[in-house]
Design an enzyme around this catalytic site. Structure first.
Site, short mmCIF file in Angstrom:
data_model
loop_
_atom_site.label_atom_id
_atom_site.label_comp_id
_atom_site.label_asym_id
_atom_site.label_seq_id
_atom_site.Cartn_x
_atom_site.Cartn_y
_atom_site.Cartn_z
N LYS A 103 0.77 -1.14 -0.09
CA LYS A 103 0.05 0.04 0.15
C LYS A 103 0.89 1.28 0.30
O LYS A 103 1.43 1.50 1.08
CB LYS A 103 -0.99 -0.17 1.13
CG LYS A 103 -1.70 1.18 1.34
CD LYS A 103 -2.47 1.42 2.45
CE LYS A 103 -3.22 2.76 2.61
NZ LYS A 103 -3.91 2.98 4.15
N GLY A 164 -8.15 9.16 9.04
CA GLY A 164 -8.62 9.25 10.35
C GLY A 164 -9.63 10.29 10.71
O GLY A 164 -9.99 10.62 11.88
N ALA A 191 -9.48 5.37 3.37
CA ALA A 191 -9.31 6.38 4.26
C ALA A 191 -10.53 7.56 4.39
O ALA A 191 -11.09 7.74 3.35
CB ALA A 191 -7.90 7.14 3.97
N GLY A 192 -10.53 7.75 5.49
CA GLY A 192 -11.65 8.76 5.77
C GLY A 192 -13.04 8.59 6.31
O GLY A 192 -13.89 9.26 6.55
N ASN A 213 -9.47 1.74 9.33
CA ASN A 213 -9.03 1.27 10.34
C ASN A 213 -9.64 2.23 11.59
O ASN A 213 -10.24 1.43 12.60
CB ASN A 213 -7.48 1.68 10.22
CG ASN A 213 -6.80 1.20 11.36
OD1 ASN A 213 -5.48 1.03 11.07
ND2 ASN A 213 -7.28 0.98 12.40
N THR A 214 -9.65 3.44 11.51
CA THR A 214 -9.88 4.26 12.84
C THR A 214 -11.34 4.03 12.92
O THR A 214 -11.62 3.74 14.14
CB THR A 214 -9.45 5.65 12.55
OG1 THR A 214 -8.36 5.95 12.07
CG2 THR A 214 -9.43 6.46 13.87
#
Lengths: 264, 65
Positions: A103, A164, A191-192, A213-214
């Site tokens: 990645k 994040g 992301a996001g 992830n977050t």
């Protein structure tokens, strides 16, 4: 477009059933990470490389945990701000994890963590020529996407919003244009994302998967949230395949007008 | 031998990168190495000499998004 198959999609020749790729950072504990990964159904987990302490050997413990989960590994180059850093990190990751997958992150700005598109394309070209299978963390910019394909990428990973931030899909128009422009290229929103509804929205646009992830790790109950994301992805994908209606600006009665009683 | 290992100056009894990794008790660990910013594959560590002031990075798997 008539789509009849929902079950399998392919990234660099690898057949996958789950359209969720999950990060392994920021969980309350290793046990909760493992449980959340299983609950999500993710077949791909992202990991990083960091300095190993001879005294603590944290990385060795982490590796045993990840290995036991049994998912496919996608190493990242997170935190790299230059082509050289990213390329060197990718080489180190290939040796440690034994995979040509990377990645690729070449960060251009610290506040937004948005990619440096110029460095990203250059690093993608170098790594692709060296046998890597590159998953570029990019924006929804169509021209950058073209360059990444030319550089050798067979997958694109545009952001939904800054890493994040949990904002969801900031530029639906741009993401839709990217999907329309590259109908055959696997597209992953990376992301996001903050909510399962964001993931469902990405799938409804026809995206092939999401990487997050977050949103899971920082949820009150990461395991339950991981499961919720898995369900949202299935629902969003099913909705895309079902062919969503066109939206319109004015109301249109769904109940027949003909036959309406006159009761005045 | 004074080496900068993961950003910290240390006295490391080693003439090669392999000896340095071994003397830091990471010889058997799942790590990748770089010397002065350049990746050094595991198979090349034994034939890679180190000298005073060299910067060594020893990286291992870690959480990532």
């Amino acid at each position: 477009m008539l789509v009849t198959s929902n079950s399998v999609f392919t990234l660099y020749g690898v057949k996958l059933h789950s359209r969720l790729m999950l990060g392994t950072s920021q969980y309350p504990s290793p046990a909760i990470l493992a449980e959340a990964a299983c609950a999500s159904g993710a077949e791909i987990l992202t990991v990083s490389l960091r300095r190993e302490s001879a005294r603590l050997k944290e990385g060795q413990d982490f590796w045993r945990l990840i290995r036991d989960i049994g998912a496919r590994i996608l190493p990242n180059t997170a935190g790299c701000y230059s082509v050289k850093e990213a390329v060197t990190t990718a080489h180190m990751a290939r040796e440690v994890f034994g995979t040509p997958w990377v990645k690729l992150e070449v960060i251009g700005e610290a506040d937004t963590l948005q990619p440096d598109p110029f460095g990203l394309v250059e690093a993608a070209r170098i790594l692709s020529a060296d046998g890597f299978q590159v998953f570029p963390y990019t924006t929804e910019d169509l021209v950058v996407a073209e360059r990444l394909i030319e550089a050798g990428c067979s997958v694109l990973m545009p952001w939904g919003a800054p890493i994040g931030s949990g904002k969801g899909l900031n530029n639906v128009f741009g993401l839709r244009a990217l999907r329309a422009h590259f109908p055959e290229v696997p597209l992953i929103v990376d992301a996001g994302l903050g909510l399962p509804s964001h993931a469902a929205a990405a799938m409804e646009l026809g995206y092939d998967g999401v990487l997050l992830n977050t949103a899971v790790a920082k949820a009150g109950d990461p395991v339950a949230m991981a499961r919720a994301f898995g369900q949202a992805l299935e629902a969003g994908r099913a909705a895309f395949l079902a062919g969503p209606m066109e939206s319109r600006d004015m109301a249109a009665p769904s109940t027949p007008v003909v036959g309406r009683a006159v009761l005045t | 031998m004074k080496l900068v290992v993961n950003g910290e100056l240390q006295e490391v009894p080693a003439a090669t990168l392999a000896e340095a990794v071994h003397s830091l008790d990471l010889g058997e660990a799942k790590v990748a190495t770089a010397l002065n910013g350049e990746f050094v594959p595991a198979r090349a560590r034994a034939s890679t000499p180190v000298k005073d002031g060299d910067r060594i990075e020893i990286l291992a798997p870690r959480q990532g998004g």
